[in-house]
Design an enzyme around this catalytic site. Sequence first.
Site, PDB file in Angstrom:
ATOM      1  N   GLU A   2       0.843  -1.409   0.264  1.00  0.00           N
ATOM      2  CA  GLU A   2       0.054  -0.053   0.044  1.00  0.00           C
ATOM      3  C   GLU A   2       1.151   1.087   0.269  1.00  0.00           C
ATOM      4  O   GLU A   2       1.432   1.319   0.995  1.00  0.00           O
ATOM      5  CB  GLU A   2      -0.948   0.170   1.330  1.00  0.00           C
ATOM      6  CG  GLU A   2      -1.452   0.896   1.394  1.00  0.00           C
ATOM      7  CD  GLU A   2      -2.287   1.205   2.869  1.00  0.00           C
ATOM      8  OE1 GLU A   2      -3.926   2.011   2.397  1.00  0.00           O
ATOM      9  OE2 GLU A   2      -2.581  -0.141   2.966  1.00  0.00           O
ATOM     10  N   GLU A  57     -12.750   2.712   5.047  1.00  0.00           N
ATOM     11  CA  GLU A  57     -11.861   2.473   5.893  1.00  0.00           C
ATOM     12  C   GLU A  57     -11.571   4.865   6.368  1.00  0.00           C
ATOM     13  O   GLU A  57     -10.460   5.131   5.930  1.00  0.00           O
ATOM     14  CB  GLU A  57     -10.303   2.443   5.504  1.00  0.00           C
ATOM     15  CG  GLU A  57      -9.404   1.966   5.971  1.00  0.00           C
ATOM     16  CD  GLU A  57      -7.815   1.705   5.586  1.00  0.00           C
ATOM     17  OE1 GLU A  57      -7.021   0.906   6.484  1.00  0.00           O
ATOM     18  OE2 GLU A  57      -7.339   3.080   5.404  1.00  0.00           O
TER      19      GLU A  57
END
Length: 286
Positions: free
Chosen positions: A155, A256
């Site tokens: 990520e 998220e």
Amino acid sequence: MGFGDHRYTVNLSILFTELPLLERPAAAAAAGFDAVELWWPWPGTPVPDRAELDALRAALDAAGTRLTGLNFYAGRLPGPDRGALSVPGTESERFRANLDVAAGFAAATGCTALNALYGNRVEGVPAAEQDRLALANLTLAARAADRAGAVLLIEALGAAESPHYPLLDAPSAAALAERVDAASGTGNARLLMDLYHLSRNGADLEQVIDAHTGRTGHVQIADDPGRGAPGTGTLPLAALLDRLARAGYDGHVGLEYKPGDRPSAESFGWLPRRPGSESEERGTTP
């Protein structure tokens, strides 16, 4: 298309945090979701007691929620997001100690994606030294994930929130995934495309989607600015998710985001319910 045409998973490390960890799966299920994801739930403990692992698995099972994504141990989260795998000394040792624990939990719960946060740059340590350590540990992580039947996610994070984190754009994270595949031989390294973090770094999100969807193993969203629910900022998230679908992405989309000054269950008003849909008949995610 639109928000109702995608599969969503709720990140229980940022949503429903007003509740104890073991109560969050049931709360997510009550809100209409059957898929959840987590940062490593014990940030100071890479190898928790078996009883803690068993209790979390039991809570997921009792709620009827499937764990679809899990972070390997990544140090101190929440806060300035940081990983451990490229940090020499104790932190990278903790990461390695966590590999089989996290992968074993993923296998036991049917989790298909394990996220390995790279790690902040450390003052006084050459970047090349950290990068060599990172590749060695990511290779181990890819093999552990593969044994669990999962992909390894890499990520890029936002520079404002994680100023010492070196992966700040999709091309860098995707290129690292290719290097990990070459080193591990497993072919399971993928990009975690977090549209919020990439937006904060000034990325052209349409170009990112067009260029990197084929390498993407998971997508996460929050609106920008503010990291709130869709509609609280300015990102055209519905259009971006539709573009992802047209580019071939058919996986879950991780929620998220921060719920704001309200209970997490009240933060899903942006998500339309579709009468008669398969998910509604199951009592799961719209």
